[in-house]
Design a protein around this motif. Structure first.
Motif, PDB file in Angstrom:
ATOM      1  N   SER A 228       0.525  -1.001   0.256  1.00 37.87           N
ATOM      2  CA  SER A 228      -0.022  -0.513   0.295  1.00 37.87           C
ATOM      3  C   SER A 228       0.849   1.115   0.200  1.00 37.87           C
ATOM      4  O   SER A 228       0.783   1.849  -0.887  1.00 37.87           O
ATOM      5  N   ARG A 229       1.709   1.212   0.698  1.00 41.21           N
ATOM      6  CA  ARG A 229       3.241   2.261   0.833  1.00 41.21           C
ATOM      7  C   ARG A 229       3.495   2.806  -0.083  1.00 41.21           C
ATOM      8  O   ARG A 229       3.633   3.593  -0.930  1.00 41.21           O
ATOM      9  N   SER A 230       3.875   1.518  -0.855  1.00 41.12           N
ATOM     10  CA  SER A 230       4.603   1.582  -2.026  1.00 41.12           C
ATOM     11  C   SER A 230       3.685   1.782  -3.291  1.00 41.12           C
ATOM     12  O   SER A 230       4.390   3.330  -4.119  1.00 41.12           O
ATOM     13  N   MET A 231       2.280   1.735  -3.773  1.00 41.21           N
ATOM     14  CA  MET A 231       1.530   2.789  -4.208  1.00 41.21           C
ATOM     15  C   MET A 231       1.522   4.015  -4.453  1.00 41.21           C
ATOM     16  O   MET A 231       1.317   4.280  -5.202  1.00 41.21           O
ATOM     17  N   ILE A 232       1.574   3.641  -2.525  1.00 40.90           N
ATOM     18  CA  ILE A 232       1.370   5.503  -2.413  1.00 40.90           C
ATOM     19  C   ILE A 232       1.856   6.800  -3.016  1.00 40.90           C
ATOM     20  O   ILE A 232       2.336   7.745  -3.457  1.00 40.90           O
ATOM     21  N   GLU A 233       3.615   5.528  -2.356  1.00 43.14           N
ATOM     22  CA  GLU A 233       4.629   6.495  -3.263  1.00 43.14           C
ATOM     23  C   GLU A 233       4.758   6.790  -4.504  1.00 43.14           C
ATOM     24  O   GLU A 233       5.337   8.104  -5.141  1.00 43.14           O
ATOM     25  N   GLN A 234       4.398   5.231  -5.679  1.00 48.18           N
ATOM     26  CA  GLN A 234       4.535   5.718  -7.099  1.00 48.18           C
ATOM     27  C   GLN A 234       3.157   6.609  -7.586  1.00 48.18           C
ATOM     28  O   GLN A 234       3.744   7.017  -8.390  1.00 48.18           O
ATOM     29  N   VAL A 235       2.061   6.834  -6.701  1.00 43.84           N
ATOM     30  CA  VAL A 235       1.392   8.032  -7.403  1.00 43.84           C
ATOM     31  C   VAL A 235       2.030   9.431  -7.217  1.00 43.84           C
ATOM     32  O   VAL A 235       2.093   9.619  -7.668  1.00 43.84           O
ATOM     33  N   MET A 236       3.152   9.416  -6.032  1.00 44.25           N
ATOM     34  CA  MET A 236       3.678  10.519  -5.763  1.00 44.25           C
ATOM     35  C   MET A 236       4.514  11.032  -6.976  1.00 44.25           C
ATOM     36  O   MET A 236       5.052  12.641  -7.602  1.00 44.25           O
ATOM     37  N   GLU A 237       5.076   9.414  -6.961  1.00 42.83           N
ATOM     38  CA  GLU A 237       5.821   9.929  -8.336  1.00 42.83           C
ATOM     39  C   GLU A 237       5.561  10.724  -9.234  1.00 42.83           C
ATOM     40  O   GLU A 237       6.361  11.790 -10.264  1.00 42.83           O
ATOM     41  N   ASP A 238       4.095  10.065  -9.434  1.00 42.39           N
ATOM     42  CA  ASP A 238       3.360  10.127 -11.513  1.00 42.39           C
ATOM     43  C   ASP A 238       3.249  11.756 -11.022  1.00 42.39           C
ATOM     44  O   ASP A 238       2.656  12.028 -12.221  1.00 42.39           O
ATOM     45  N   MET A 239       3.010  11.949  -9.901  1.00 47.33           N
ATOM     46  CA  MET A 239       2.068  13.341  -9.601  1.00 47.33           C
ATOM     47  C   MET A 239       3.113  14.483 -10.290  1.00 47.33           C
ATOM     48  O   MET A 239       2.653  15.656 -10.022  1.00 47.33           O
TER      49      MET A 239
END
Length: 240
Positions: A228-239
């Motif tokens: 879950s935390r990895s998914m959130i970090e990836q979303v942050m990177e994509d933004m």
């Protein structure tokens, strides 16, 4: 009848009777049934309680906040927004501006004030389930959202918090019905459901227990903590 004598009928101490009289607490189904048995009223109190629950109470949110302020465990499920206890000022402001509230500054200040409950010692346990939509919808724009997600990760980093994401690949789940939270206090569990124009506070033990089952069923479809935390970090990177 004295408060002490009345308390013996419904199985509570005198101080609890005083809180019931003032409206700080409300009768539950077991207590209403005890009154009906004592006064031989053929279910009158239980019927009144049932009808009262069907109506809207504008103080439900305020009362829910009072439970939130002393809960030792908060189980939160959100379908669309970051939980209020974990919102940044920018994110909260964007939400209130979009809603068209009259005094945005006052609403933001009130929301941030609620977050002081997380500064208590010991801090309440936070068990949070978020729909994937929550972390991907850029409330306030990409930069505001990225800072919000960073704050979310920081605030749930300790051993007293569990943050998990329910991915869209799960498909249809019972969680699509809407957001809610379960607040565990000394007297037991209460639940609060979100709704447009006001939510609903559930004090009845049996109904609150059903929300606990609902929370567990949603959690069965959530990603593990690290994923879950990895998914959130990836979303942050994509933004970026």
């Amino acid at each position: 009848m004295s408060g002490e004598k009345f308390g013996k009928i419904i199985g509570v101490v005198r101080s609890t009777v005083s809180r019931l009289e003032s409206g700080e607490l409300r009768l539950d189904e077991k207590q209403a049934a005890a009154l009906d048995q004592h006064f031989a009223t053929s279910g009158h109190f239980l019927r009144l309680l049932t009808y009262a629950k069907l109506g809207h109470d504008p103080d439900w949110f305020k009362e829910h906040v009072s439970y939130e302020a002393r809960a030792f465990l908060l189980k939160i499920y959100e379908l669309a927004l970051i939980p209020g206890l974990l919102q940044t000022e920018e994110y909260a402001r964007a939400c209130f501006e979009a809603a068209g509230v009259e005094d945005v500054d006052a609403q933001v200040a009130a929301r941030l004030a609620r977050q002081k409950t997380l500064e208590r010692s010991p801090r309440p346990l936070l068990w949070i389930l978020l729909s994937q939509n929550v972390i991907e919808w850029p409330v306030g724009g990409p930069e505001v959202m990225r800072r919000q997600l960073g704050h979310l990760l920081d605030a749930t980093r300790g051993s007293d918090a569990i943050l998990r994401v329910v991915p869209r690949t799960t498909g249809a789940t019972i969680g699509l019905d809407g957001a809610f939270k379960i607040l565990s206090v000394a007297e037991g569990d209460v639940a609060y459901t979100e709704a447009h124009g006001g939510g609903r506070l559930i004090l009845a033990t049996q109904e609150a227990r059903q929300f606990g089952i609902r929370w567990d069923r949603i959690g069965g479809n959530a990603l593990p903590k690290d994923a879950s935390r990895s998914m959130i970090e990836q979303v942050m990177e994509d933004m970026r």
